[in-house]
Enzyme design. Structure first.
Site, PDB file in Angstrom:
ATOM      1  N   GLU A  54      35.023  44.643  50.798  1.00 39.87           N
ATOM      2  CA  GLU A  54      34.573  45.029  52.139  1.00 39.87           C
ATOM      3  C   GLU A  54      33.229  44.390  52.474  1.00 39.87           C
ATOM      4  OE1 GLU A  54      36.509  48.838  50.410  1.00 39.87           O
ATOM      5  OE2 GLU A  54      35.604  46.976  49.680  1.00 39.87           O
ATOM      6  N   LEU A 206      46.009  33.520  19.744  1.00 34.44           N
ATOM      7  CA  LEU A 206      46.081  34.480  20.853  1.00 34.44           C
ATOM      8  C   LEU A 206      44.945  34.296  21.855  1.00 34.44           C
ATOM      9  CD1 LEU A 206      47.101  37.715  18.887  1.00 34.44           C
ATOM     10  CD2 LEU A 206      48.594  36.049  20.016  1.00 34.44           C
TER      11      LEU A 206
END
Length: 363
Positions: A54, A206
């Site tokens: 916003e 990973l």
């Protein structure tokens, strides 16, 4: 052409998606400001601790925000965190109407942001494209409402359902395009989780290497502390955090892993192994909202049996192994078809030469 209410919210949703994987533990939010049928301001939350969507949109709109319509995917916050309440900024801008995609599940906000804006004399409409707005923040919603992380299981297999050949060889089942997508998925989650069996067999890193983005935390479910100190995962433990979940009382091995940079997390025991429900609760309490499960058949089987998987991403490669080979899940499955887990197929798409099926348990 004049922008409709749905078009404005759709634009806000697209903006919000830019923040997915970058805002945790905050939600990803998009905001659009429309005046006289024209977009005059827009923004999205880019990173936790920085201005919310916003604020970016209001700054861009400037004085044009007065009397305009503001569209935001999630209810404006109403509390002081690292930034001031967005509800106050929206009220101060004197917009005419606010359209909210969904109410914030965070108990610190839930309905209070809407109430603040309405008290300023601004009309608020809630629920515009709510389902699409919820899809953006499923991990945030689950962690806020249940305290547990949102778990996505990723697996690659041949067309006949094999995740590895009889020898255990699994490199590579799928195409490079699919592997790149997996790396993008890793960059969008808080943590990647695997088991000690996969760690010992494949020695995976990973980390994110085939895509842009930060590598997530790595979690190893290792009940008896078998994690090798010289594994590739441990080589980078000082740079990319490693959490080893265990029930072992081997203090010497735990100390050695800790010295290498890992965190050894002692969990509740269930049948001599890590209690996965306890582990999920512990991870959720740390603010870990999203986990990509890249485990082997034993860990994935246990996660499935405990109903701890929220989404399945199944990559099918155009290959046939035939005969015996590893499947996705080990252990006892449903004895009868009526006992199976009902699923909803959300999407089927092509990734390079492969087929990707996205499915979720029926609610």
């Amino acid at each position: 052409m004049s922008v409709s209410a749905e078009q404005a919210m759709q634009r806000a949703i697209r903006l919000a998606r830019k923040g997915v994987g970058r805002t945790s533990p905050n939600p990803a939010v998009g905001c659009v400001i429309v005046k006289d049928g024209e977009i005059v301001g827009e923004g999205w939350h880019r990173k936790a601790g920085t201005p919310h969507a916003e604020v970016h949109a209001l700054r861009q709109a400037g004085e044009r925000a007065r009397g305009a319509d503001l569209y935001v995917t999630l209810e404006p916050c109403s509390h002081f965190g690292k930034t001031p309440p967005c509800a106050d900024a929206v009220a101060a801008a004197q917009v005419s109407r606010v359209f909210v995609g969904m109410i914030d599940p965070n108990p610190l906000v839930s309905g209070r942001g809407v109430e603040r804006v309405r008290k300023a004399g601004i009309k608020v409409v809630t629920g515009l494209l709510e389902a699409d707005c919820r899809d953006i923040n499923l991990p945030f919603i689950k962690q806020m409402t249940s305290g547990l992380p949102y778990v996505t299981m990723k697996s690659a297999m041949t067309l006949d359902g094999k995740s590895a050949a009889l020898s255990g060889d699994s490199r590579w089942i799928t195409s490079e395009a699919s592997r790149k997508l997996v790396h993008r998925l890793r960059s969008s989650v808080d943590a990647v989780m695997t088991g000690s069996g996969t760690l010992l067999a494949d020695d995976p890193q990973l980390t994110v290497r085939m895509a842009r983005g930060k590598s997530p935390r790595r979690i190893v479910v290792d009940s008896s502390l078998q994690t090798p100190l010289d594994s590739r995962l441990m080589d980078e433990a000082g740079k990319t955090p490693v959490i080893i979940a265990t029930v072992s009382s081997d203090q010497a091995k735990a100390a050695a892993l800790t010295e290498k940079g890992a965190e050894v997390l002692i969990c509740r025991e269930a049948g001599g192994r890590v209690d996965l429900e306890d582990l999920m609760a512990r991870l959720g309490s740390r603010g870990i909202q999203s986990i990509l499960l890249e485990g082997g058949e034993r860990l994935c089987g246990e996660m499935l049996r405990h109903r701890l998987i929220d989404r399945f991403l199944l990559f099918y490669a155009p290959k046939m192994l035939g005969g015996e080979g590893k499947g996705l899940f080990a252990g006892a499955g449903a004895a009868f078809m009526d006992d199976s887990l009902p699923m909803t197929i959300k999407k089927v798409s092509r990734v390079g030469k492969d087929i990707l099926v996205e499915a979720c348990p029926e609610v």
